[in-house]
Enzyme design. Sequence first.
Site, PDB file in Angstrom:
ATOM      1  N   ARG A  58     -72.526 -27.761  -8.825  1.00 43.39           N
ATOM      2  CA  ARG A  58     -72.433 -26.836  -9.680  1.00 43.39           C
ATOM      3  C   ARG A  58     -72.601 -25.650 -10.782  1.00 43.39           C
ATOM      4  O   ARG A  58     -72.751 -24.503 -11.404  1.00 43.39           O
ATOM      5  CB  ARG A  58     -72.185 -28.011 -11.617  1.00 43.39           C
ATOM      6  CG  ARG A  58     -70.876 -28.324 -10.418  1.00 43.39           C
ATOM      7  CD  ARG A  58     -70.532 -30.088 -11.048  1.00 43.39           C
ATOM      8  NE  ARG A  58     -72.087 -31.494 -11.412  1.00 43.39           N
ATOM      9  CZ  ARG A  58     -71.911 -32.269 -11.812  1.00 43.39           C
ATOM     10  NH1 ARG A  58     -71.679 -31.487 -13.115  1.00 43.39           N
ATOM     11  NH2 ARG A  58     -73.009 -33.023 -11.733  1.00 43.39           N
ATOM     12  N   GLU A  95     -81.435 -37.735 -13.402  1.00 46.20           N
ATOM     13  CA  GLU A  95     -81.167 -38.875 -14.122  1.00 46.20           C
ATOM     14  C   GLU A  95     -80.644 -39.982 -12.964  1.00 46.20           C
ATOM     15  O   GLU A  95     -80.816 -41.054 -13.853  1.00 46.20           O
ATOM     16  CB  GLU A  95     -79.897 -38.269 -15.200  1.00 46.20           C
ATOM     17  CG  GLU A  95     -79.669 -39.626 -15.947  1.00 46.20           C
ATOM     18  CD  GLU A  95     -78.394 -39.072 -17.119  1.00 46.20           C
ATOM     19  OE1 GLU A  95     -77.920 -38.099 -16.015  1.00 46.20           O
ATOM     20  OE2 GLU A  95     -78.104 -39.816 -17.456  1.00 46.20           O
TER      21      GLU A  95
END
Length: 171
Positions: A58, A95
């Site tokens: 992204r 994460e």
Amino acid sequence: MDLKEHIRAVPDFPKPGILFYDISTLLMHAEAWQETVRRLTDEVAPYKPDMLVGIESRGFLTAAPLALEMGIGFFMVRKKGKLPGETLEYSYGLEYGSDTIEMQADAVTPGQRVIVLDDLLATGGTMDASIQLLRRAGAEVAAAACIIELTFLEGRSKVDVPVHTLVSYDS
Ligand SMILES: O=P(O)(O)OC[C@H]1O[C@H](OP(=O)(O)OP(=O)(O)O)[C@H](O)[C@@H]1O
Ligand SMILES: Nc1ncnc2[nH]cnc12
């Protein structure tokens, strides 16, 4: 314009407990995406970078229009095994999960001033790893910029260059 109105939050993706901030809806809205690119350009242009860097995947979408708008080049930091030729690599924690990133060894000349772009700053692990990798290649990393910041993960504290973000979420 409130960019948050165009960012979709998807619960439990890609794993239970993760609230995923999806820029797909931002990309689908031409005016909101143009505004995003304009605002990022305003943040980044004062640093007068020689090149921009986009982090897979992204981050490519974020860096490419900015580079065009600013009239400079950009190159890719990719997940391991995707780039031909001599590469440099760096491993880091996410994460969710872990990963190894790579760049082409000749993408920058020593001392070139770069700015790193991604869609989202979470724990900061990806951004920090990219910066370490870029320095290994001899780049001077002037700043980092993302569309979204997850402030509750305090990723900014892991990144030792100025960090610019457009919208933030505290949960
Ligand atoms: O700050 P961090 O905790 O490191 O997380 C942020 C990174 O995670 C996402 O990428 P992802 O690995 O999901 O890949 P993608 O862009 O290819 O979807 C996002 O686009 C950032 O690159
Ligand atoms: N919560 C999240 N939403 C979207 N992309 C992410 N990358 C890491 N954490 C993320």
